[in-house]
Design an enzyme around this catalytic site. Structure first.
Site, mmCIF file in Angstrom:
data_model
loop_
_atom_site.group_PDB
_atom_site.id
_atom_site.type_symbol
_atom_site.label_atom_id
_atom_site.label_comp_id
_atom_site.label_asym_id
_atom_site.label_seq_id
_atom_site.Cartn_x
_atom_site.Cartn_y
_atom_site.Cartn_z
ATOM 1 N N THR A 65 -2.967 51.863 -48.525
ATOM 2 C CA THR A 65 -2.384 52.711 -49.592
ATOM 3 C C THR A 65 -2.665 53.936 -48.998
ATOM 4 O OG1 THR A 65 -3.379 51.234 -51.620
ATOM 5 C CG2 THR A 65 -3.993 53.459 -51.490
ATOM 6 N N LYS A 141 1.860 53.036 -55.787
ATOM 7 C CA LYS A 141 0.424 52.212 -55.896
ATOM 8 C C LYS A 141 -1.361 53.442 -56.050
ATOM 9 C CE LYS A 141 -3.329 49.937 -54.641
ATOM 10 N NZ LYS A 141 -3.629 48.792 -53.248
#
Length: 186
Positions: A65, A141
């Protein structure tokens, strides 16, 4: 793994350990990274000389991420080295990963994404191709993580309120989950 000791169980299973990140990626067609955050990725790619060690035409797939800013920068850095960058941040905690049930948001150019998709499908329950821009997968995300955080905050406030009214929290949870959400998360 950046810690040599963490690779030992994999070596016992038949994996080959490299002495450095640069050695690990040399000659590879596809390089996967899954690191904690932006600074860790930058450390491995720059100080670890991964960008310089990857061959022209190779694909770097980041499962981390990352910030949209870093994702954009990595796209350009890989392009300047004649490489491809595919963003593929995963949804799922470690126990979900162990079961091969991650969900992966993917962003990148059509051909590199098509090449790595079968690899991604081997350890996931699904893949969403977001767009040809790698940063779009990281944006998706991050927004998904925001929703999780907002859900936790709203549940906390709801339980504080329900307890203040003297209502049993389990009754509240059962009711709203059956009536409104039908969600394992809730």
């Amino acid at each position: 793994n950046r810690s040599a000791s963490r690779a030992e169980p994999l070596v016992r299973e038949g994996a080959k350990a490299a002495q450095s990140a640069a050695e690990a990626v040399a000659g590879a067609d596809v390089v996967f990274t899954v690191l904690m955050d932006d600074p860790a990725v930058e450390d491995v790619l720059h100080k670890g000389k991964v960008l310089e060690s990857m061959r022209r035409g190779a694909i770097h797939v980041s499962l981390s991420t990352l910030s949209v800013e870093l994702s954009r920068r990595l796209t350009e850095e890989h392009k300047s080295h004649g490489q491809h960058f595919v963003a593929a941040p995963v949804f799922g905690r470690p126990h979900i990963a162990e079961q091969g049930k991650l969900w992966i948001a993917v962003g990148g150019a059509i051909e590199p994404v098509a090449k790595v998709r079968p690899l991604l499908e081997r350890f996931s329950r699904g893949v969403t191709v977001v767009s040809e821009n790698p940063w779009s997968a990281h944006g998706l995300k991050l927004t998904g993580n925001f929703l999780i955080t907002a859900m936790i905050a709203s549940l906390t406030e709801a339980f504080i309120g329900i307890e203040a009214l003297g209502i049993e929290p389990a009754v509240f949870l059962e009711t709203v989950n059956n009536a409104l959400f039908q969600s394992k998360f809730y």
